[in-house]
Design a protein around this motif. Structure first.
Motif, PDB file in Angstrom:
ATOM      1  N   THR A   1       0.828  -1.210   0.000  1.00 31.13           N
ATOM      2  CA  THR A   1       0.000   0.000   0.000  1.00 31.13           C
ATOM      3  C   THR A   1       0.858   1.254   0.000  1.00 31.13           C
ATOM      4  O   THR A   1       0.571   2.224  -0.715  1.00 31.13           O
ATOM      5  CB  THR A   1      -0.961   0.007   1.203  1.00 31.13           C
ATOM      6  OG1 THR A   1      -1.757  -1.175   1.176  1.00 31.13           O
ATOM      7  CG2 THR A   1      -1.872   1.215   1.157  1.00 31.13           C
ATOM      8  N   ALA A   2       1.928   1.237   0.793  1.00 30.20           N
ATOM      9  CA  ALA A   2       2.831   2.391   0.825  1.00 30.20           C
ATOM     10  C   ALA A   2       3.468   2.621  -0.546  1.00 30.20           C
ATOM     11  O   ALA A   2       3.523   3.752  -1.040  1.00 30.20           O
ATOM     12  CB  ALA A   2       3.911   2.180   1.885  1.00 30.20           C
ATOM     13  N   GLU A   3       3.913   1.550  -1.163  1.00 31.49           N
ATOM     14  CA  GLU A   3       4.537   1.670  -2.480  1.00 31.49           C
ATOM     15  C   GLU A   3       3.518   2.092  -3.541  1.00 31.49           C
ATOM     16  O   GLU A   3       3.859   2.805  -4.489  1.00 31.49           O
ATOM     17  CB  GLU A   3       5.191   0.348  -2.883  1.00 31.49           C
ATOM     18  CG  GLU A   3       6.060   0.456  -4.116  1.00 31.49           C
ATOM     19  CD  GLU A   3       6.880  -0.796  -4.364  1.00 31.49           C
ATOM     20  OE1 GLU A   3       7.051  -1.170  -5.536  1.00 31.49           O
ATOM     21  OE2 GLU A   3       7.362  -1.404  -3.377  1.00 31.49           O
TER      22      GLU A   3
ATOM     23  N   ILE B   1       1.717  13.194   5.978  1.00 31.78           N
ATOM     24  CA  ILE B   1       1.066  11.891   6.049  1.00 31.78           C
ATOM     25  C   ILE B   1       0.310  11.809   7.366  1.00 31.78           C
ATOM     26  O   ILE B   1       0.904  11.968   8.436  1.00 31.78           O
ATOM     27  CB  ILE B   1       2.103  10.741   5.972  1.00 31.78           C
ATOM     28  CG1 ILE B   1       2.934  10.839   4.690  1.00 31.78           C
ATOM     29  CG2 ILE B   1       1.405   9.380   6.061  1.00 31.78           C
ATOM     30  CD1 ILE B   1       4.123   9.890   4.668  1.00 31.78           C
TER      31      ILE B   1
ATOM     32  N   VAL C   1       1.530   1.674   6.296  1.00 32.95           N
ATOM     33  CA  VAL C   1       1.503   2.801   5.359  1.00 32.95           C
ATOM     34  C   VAL C   1       2.381   3.961   5.818  1.00 32.95           C
ATOM     35  O   VAL C   1       3.393   4.282   5.197  1.00 32.95           O
ATOM     36  CB  VAL C   1       0.059   3.313   5.121  1.00 32.95           C
ATOM     37  CG1 VAL C   1       0.078   4.424   4.055  1.00 32.95           C
ATOM     38  CG2 VAL C   1      -0.862   2.190   4.683  1.00 32.95           C
ATOM     39  N   GLY C   2       1.993   4.617   6.895  1.00 36.23           N
ATOM     40  CA  GLY C   2       2.603   5.888   7.275  1.00 36.23           C
ATOM     41  C   GLY C   2       4.117   5.897   7.372  1.00 36.23           C
ATOM     42  O   GLY C   2       4.793   6.695   6.709  1.00 36.23           O
ATOM     43  N   ARG C   3       4.669   5.004   8.188  1.00 28.96           N
ATOM     44  CA  ARG C   3       6.121   5.029   8.395  1.00 28.96           C
ATOM     45  C   ARG C   3       6.909   4.610   7.151  1.00 28.96           C
ATOM     46  O   ARG C   3       7.851   5.315   6.753  1.00 28.96           O
ATOM     47  CB  ARG C   3       6.487   4.170   9.608  1.00 28.96           C
ATOM     48  CG  ARG C   3       5.896   4.706  10.907  1.00 28.96           C
ATOM     49  CD  ARG C   3       6.421   3.963  12.115  1.00 28.96           C
ATOM     50  NE  ARG C   3       5.566   4.195  13.278  1.00 28.96           N
ATOM     51  CZ  ARG C   3       5.898   3.900  14.517  1.00 28.96           C
ATOM     52  NH1 ARG C   3       7.056   3.337  14.783  1.00 28.96           N
ATOM     53  NH2 ARG C   3       5.059   4.136  15.520  1.00 28.96           N
TER      54      ARG C   3
ATOM     55  N   LEU D   1       5.943   4.685   4.063  1.00 29.62           N
ATOM     56  CA  LEU D   1       5.724   5.685   3.020  1.00 29.62           C
ATOM     57  C   LEU D   1       6.594   6.911   3.241  1.00 29.62           C
ATOM     58  O   LEU D   1       7.111   7.499   2.282  1.00 29.62           O
ATOM     59  CB  LEU D   1       4.250   6.082   2.967  1.00 29.62           C
ATOM     60  CG  LEU D   1       3.894   7.177   1.962  1.00 29.62           C
ATOM     61  CD1 LEU D   1       4.319   6.797   0.552  1.00 29.62           C
ATOM     62  CD2 LEU D   1       2.389   7.469   2.015  1.00 29.62           C
ATOM     63  N   SER D   2       6.789   7.293   4.494  1.00 27.46           N
ATOM     64  CA  SER D   2       7.651   8.452   4.769  1.00 27.46           C
ATOM     65  C   SER D   2       9.067   8.191   4.268  1.00 27.46           C
ATOM     66  O   SER D   2       9.714   9.090   3.712  1.00 27.46           O
ATOM     67  CB  SER D   2       7.662   8.771   6.263  1.00 27.46           C
ATOM     68  OG  SER D   2       8.326   7.774   7.021  1.00 27.46           O
TER      69      SER D   2
ATOM     70  N   ALA E   1      -4.067   8.452   5.804  1.00 28.55           N
ATOM     71  CA  ALA E   1      -3.892   7.021   6.074  1.00 28.55           C
ATOM     72  C   ALA E   1      -4.164   6.737   7.547  1.00 28.55           C
ATOM     73  O   ALA E   1      -3.444   5.981   8.196  1.00 28.55           O
ATOM     74  CB  ALA E   1      -2.477   6.584   5.698  1.00 28.55           C
TER      75      ALA E   1
ATOM     76  N   THR F   1      -2.706  -1.413  -5.129  1.00 24.54           N
ATOM     77  CA  THR F   1      -2.006  -2.246  -4.150  1.00 24.54           C
ATOM     78  C   THR F   1      -1.776  -3.668  -4.658  1.00 24.54           C
ATOM     79  O   THR F   1      -0.681  -4.220  -4.530  1.00 24.54           O
ATOM     80  CB  THR F   1      -2.788  -2.277  -2.818  1.00 24.54           C
ATOM     81  OG1 THR F   1      -2.862  -0.946  -2.297  1.00 24.54           O
ATOM     82  CG2 THR F   1      -2.095  -3.154  -1.796  1.00 24.54           C
TER      83      THR F   1
END
Length: 281
Positions: A138-140, A160, A167-169, A171-172, A205, A263
């Motif tokens: 999902t992050a990607e 974010i 997701v959050g971490r 994705l950052s 998210a 995703t």
């Protein structure tokens, strides 16, 4: 406002995957889907994954265990899948039943087969900015959406809302790799609206239906809504209230039909990459 539809992104990823698979000399990548019990949301996601992987010319095998399987029985079976050389990638459906140690499963899964980036090795590689680690899909998928629609990231400010390891971490970290300046918000963030209104790219998210609205966006911002929730009418909705966005955002992902649709395409891409690495090692 441009609607960032996931189907367009998935089509581009499909082209990449088909090209990768075409160089495998006839080898067909195979994913193992590991599931305990019969949760409706798991069954729906499993169908989507199997359909996507088949459309990309690859195969899946389902390993389904009863909800009352013992912890030791499950880990014995999981180890067999982990060690099976015919399996190129593994998708483990979580959360596992409470009596099964999920951390143990995360530690057990072989990094090269870890399609959804749950093991410590892949987490470390993502946080270190290394290319060969699998990030959570999902992050990607968020990065894939931004790239597919040629939305500039370098030098931009992203906020974010959400700090999960799904997701959050991660994705950052992926955004930092693209030279984005990132702020991660959470339930303890003071004056969340003011922070969000500083973002060129706002990613919702938090996993809370319609938590944000147009007042959280600055003029011309890009909105990426990762949330998949069910509203009071039983309909799928995101973390952001859609009404009013058209007048504020320059682009936004819909729910459904946005990030969620990408995703599974990222998952398929990870499977192709895992098979490519195995064939070429």
């Amino acid at each position: 406002m441009i609607t960032l539809k996931g189907a367009e992104v998935s089509a581009k990823i499909k082209e990449q995957v088909l090209a990768m698979n075409g160089k495998l000399g006839g080898y067909v990548p195979t994913a193992a889907i590991v599931r305990i019990g019969e949760r409706p949301d798991d069954l729906s996601y499993e169908r989507n994954v199997m359909k996507r992987i088949a459309a990309y010319g690859m195969e899946t095998k389902s390993y389904v265990y009863p909800a009352d399987i013992t912890e030791e029985e499950f880990f014995a079976e999981f180890q067999k899948i982990n060690d099976d050389e015919a399996i190129d990638g593994i998708l483990l459906f979580r959360p596992l039943p409470k009596y099964i140690n999920e951390k143990r499963a995360e530690q057990m899964i072989r990094p090269e087969k870890d399609l959804d980036g749950i093991c410590a090795v892949n987490t470390a590689k993502v946080f270190a900015g290394e290319k060969d680690g699998f990030a959570p899909c999902t992050a990607e998928a968020v990065i894939e959406v931004l790239k597919a629609f040629d939305i500039p990231m370098e030098g931009k400010r992203a906020v974010i809302v959400g700090r999960s390891m799904v997701v959050g971490r991660p994705l950052s970290m992926l955004m930092l790799k693209e030279n984005v300046t990132v702020t991660v918000c959470h339930t303890k963030t003071k004056d969340l609206k003011a922070v969000c209104r500083e973002a060129d790219i706002l990613v919702a998210a938090a996993g809370k239906a319609k938590m944000l609205d147009a007042s959280f966006l600055k003029e011309g911002a890009v909105l990426i809504d990762v949330g998949i929730n069910v509203d009071e009418n039983g309909k799928l909705c995101g973390d952001v209230l859609w009404e009013g966005l058209e007048e504020k955002a320059s682009a936004a992902t819909p729910v459904p039909g946005g990030v969620g649709a990408v995703t599974t395409a990222v998952l398929a891409k990870h499977l192709a990459m895992a098979a490519e690495r195995k064939v070429n090692r």
